[in-house]
Scaffold this active site. Sequence first.
Site, PDB file in Angstrom:
ATOM      1  N   CYS A 110      -1.393   8.875   3.497  1.00  0.00           N
ATOM      2  CA  CYS A 110      -1.267   8.228   2.194  1.00  0.00           C
ATOM      3  C   CYS A 110      -2.464   8.501   1.309  1.00  0.00           C
ATOM      4  O   CYS A 110      -2.397   8.356   0.088  1.00  0.00           O
ATOM      5  CB  CYS A 110      -1.063   6.727   2.379  1.00  0.00           C
ATOM      6  SG  CYS A 110      -2.385   5.916   3.310  1.00  0.00           S
ATOM      7  N   GLU A 136       0.881  -1.170   0.000  1.00  0.00           N
ATOM      8  CA  GLU A 136       0.000   0.000   0.000  1.00  0.00           C
ATOM      9  C   GLU A 136       0.908   1.207   0.000  1.00  0.00           C
ATOM     10  O   GLU A 136       1.537   1.533   1.006  1.00  0.00           O
ATOM     11  CB  GLU A 136      -0.919  -0.035   1.229  1.00  0.00           C
ATOM     12  CG  GLU A 136      -2.036   1.009   1.174  1.00  0.00           C
ATOM     13  CD  GLU A 136      -1.647   2.298   1.836  1.00  0.00           C
ATOM     14  OE1 GLU A 136      -1.303   3.248   1.094  1.00  0.00           O
ATOM     15  OE2 GLU A 136      -1.681   2.377   3.059  1.00  0.00           O
TER      16      GLU A 136
END
Length: 692
Positions: free
Chosen positions: A305, A268
Amino acid sequence: MNLTYRLIKGERTMEKLKSYVSGQWLAGSGEGRLVRHAVTGAPLYAVTSEGLEMAPMLAYARQGGKALAAMSFHQRAMMLKNLASHLTAQKEDFYALSGATGATRKDSWIDIEGGFATLFTYSSLVRRELSDEPFLVEDAWTPLSRKGGFGARHVLTPKPGVAVHINAFNFPIWGMLEKLAPTLLAGMPAIIKPATDGARLAQAVLQSAVESGILPAGALQIICGGVNDLLDLLGPQDVVTFTGSAHTGQTLRAHPNFNRHSIPFTMEADSVNSAILAEGAGDEAIALFVREIAREMTVKAGQKCTAIRRAFVPRCQLEQVKSALLARLGKVVVGDPAREGVTMGPLASLRQLEDVKARVEQLSAQAEILCGGHLTPFEVQADEPEKGAFYPPTVLLCHQPKESPAVHNTEAFGPVCTLLPYDSEDELAELVARGEGSLVASVVFDAGQDVTALVGSLAPWHGRLHLLDPISAEESTGHGSPLPHLVHGGPGRAGGGQELGGLRAVKHYMQRTAVQSSPGAMSQLTHSWNPGAPVQQDRVHPFRKYFEELVIGERLLTARRTVTEADVVNFACLSGDHFYAHMDKVAAAESLFGERVAHGYFVVSAAAGLFVDAAPGPVIANYGMEGLRFIEPVKIGDTIQVELTCKQKTRKPKRNPEDLPQGVVVWDIKVKNQRDQVVASYDILTLIEARD
C-alpha cells in the site's frame, strides 16, 4: 488441529479453510472461492463463511473483552510480549506457508518477523509509557474553580465492544498484527476478517495464538470468507478498521449501521504514493532515488500500500534517471522464489494479475511504456510460468502529467511505476496533490539542501514524509516501511485514518471521557495524587518505606534553608555557570530580577538536600525528573522549603525470578519561599525496593 475441511467435488478434492467462531473451528457451507498457488496455479483451498452465525461471535468476543478490560496495561503488554515470543518460535512454519503467496524470503521476512516485531514494540512502548492501570489518565489535573476544589481530567477506558478488522491480502500477518496490537492493549477483543488470498497464513498465526492459551477466551476470532451480517449487528461500542482498496473502503464507510450508531471506522486505503527528486539534486541523490523506486517496485512484487506509483523528476534530469532506473530493473530476476537467484516473485493471484494488466492498459493510454508490460515477452524462472501470476517490473513515462489524470488516480497494485517530469517546485506541489491524498511520499535531495518549502506544501497531502539524503540513507528504514511508533495512514484517498502511531493507535480503541470532581475524588479514581487532594504525614520519612508501604498522598514537609551569597558563589564555581544574573551585581540590578538570584539548578539541588534521607534504605535510585519549571526567582537571603508528595506508584514486573522486586514512585515536588510562593515545581521518579 486440522484447520481445513475436505470437500469432494467429482474427482477433485478441495480444502475449505475453517473459521474460529465462538471457541470452535468451523467450516462454512457452499463451494466458496478457490485460492490457487501464486507460482504454480495449483488449487490450494476454498474460502467460504456461508452459514456461520455472526451474533454468537459478537457475544463470545464481548466475554473476552470483559477479561481484557479487567487487566492492567502492563498485564496486557506482557500478554502481547509472550504472544510475540510464542509466534516467533514458530516462524519457520509460517515461512513455509508464505511461499504459496508468491513471496520471496525477504518479502516473507517483512510480513512475518515484521509483524512479530510490531507486537514486541507495542508491548515495550506501553510498559515504558503507561502506568499499570486498567485505564489511561491522559492529562494533568485542570482546576475549574477559584479555590481549587473542583477540576477535571480526561480518562480513556476500554470500550465494551468488539473491534472488527478487515485486512488486505498483501501482508496477511503484519497487516493483521499491526491492528491487533493496539486493540488488545486497549482492552478490546478482535474479530479478524483476512483477505481471501493469503487467508491460510493469517489463519495459521491465529491458530497458534489461540492454542497458546496466552489470550483470554473470546479475545480473538477469525472469519475466513465474507462477514455475512456481522456489520449489521454492530453497536455503538464497536469499532471497524479496514485496509484495502479505496473503492471498497468507501463502500464500507457508507454502511447505514455505521452512521446509525456512530461506529468509528478507520480506513487505510491504497494510494498513489510518490517519490520526488528535488531540483538540483546531484548524482549521489539520483542513485538513492533510483534505488528507492526499484526496491519499492520489486519487494512483494510491488504489492504494498506504500509502494511508489509516481516518480517525479526535474525535466532536465529525466534522461539520466530513466537510464539508471531501466538499467537497475534489468537485473531483476522474476520467477519462483524457491529458485536460487530469483529476486522477485509473482503477484498474489491470477485475479490480481488481471487487475494489474487492466490498470496498466489504462495508464498506457496517457503514458509510454518504457519497460515491462504484459504485451512484451519476459523471462520467468519457473517450471510452468504460464500458470503463475507473474508480471514484469514495468516503468511508464508521462511527458505531460498536467494533461494526464490517469497517472494521478489509477493505481496498478503491482511492480508498476510512472515517471513524471516537472518544471518547477510550484508545479510539482500541484501535481502531487492530484493524487488526492497518500500514505507516504519520499523526497530525495543532496545533503544540506533546504527542502523546507517543499515539506510545507507536501505534508497536508500525506500521512508520512520520508526525507532521504546521503546522510539519512545510511540508516533509513526506507520509503515503504511503516513503523509502530509512527502514524500509518493518510488523508483523502488514503482513507483519512491511521493504523499505527504508537499510543495514538491504542487510544483509538478507547473512549475518552472528561471527568469532573473534587481533587480527592479524582485521586481515588486515578490512583494518583492531584493538587488539593487530602495528604497525610507520618513520623517515618517516606524514603525509609518500601514500595508497598507508601500511600498515595503521603507528604513530607522538610526543614527550611536560607540561601546565602556563599551558596551562589560556590555553586557557580562548582558548575562553571557564571551567568551575570548570578554573579554580576551591577548587571543583575539592571535586569528584570533587580538583583542577583540563585541558579535554578542550585534550587533543585538544595531541594534534594532537604528531602533526601541519606542512609541506605529501600530507595534504590532516582532515575528521572519531569516537568521542571522555575516559577519565581530565589534571591540571596530567601528561605526555601520543600513539599514532597507521593503522587503515583507503578509496580515493575520482574524480567527474571531472581530480580529484586521493585516499583517506580512519582513524587510531586513543590519548592516554596518564605512567602509561601512556589519557586520551582517538578516530578521526580525513584526506583524503590518492594518486599515481595
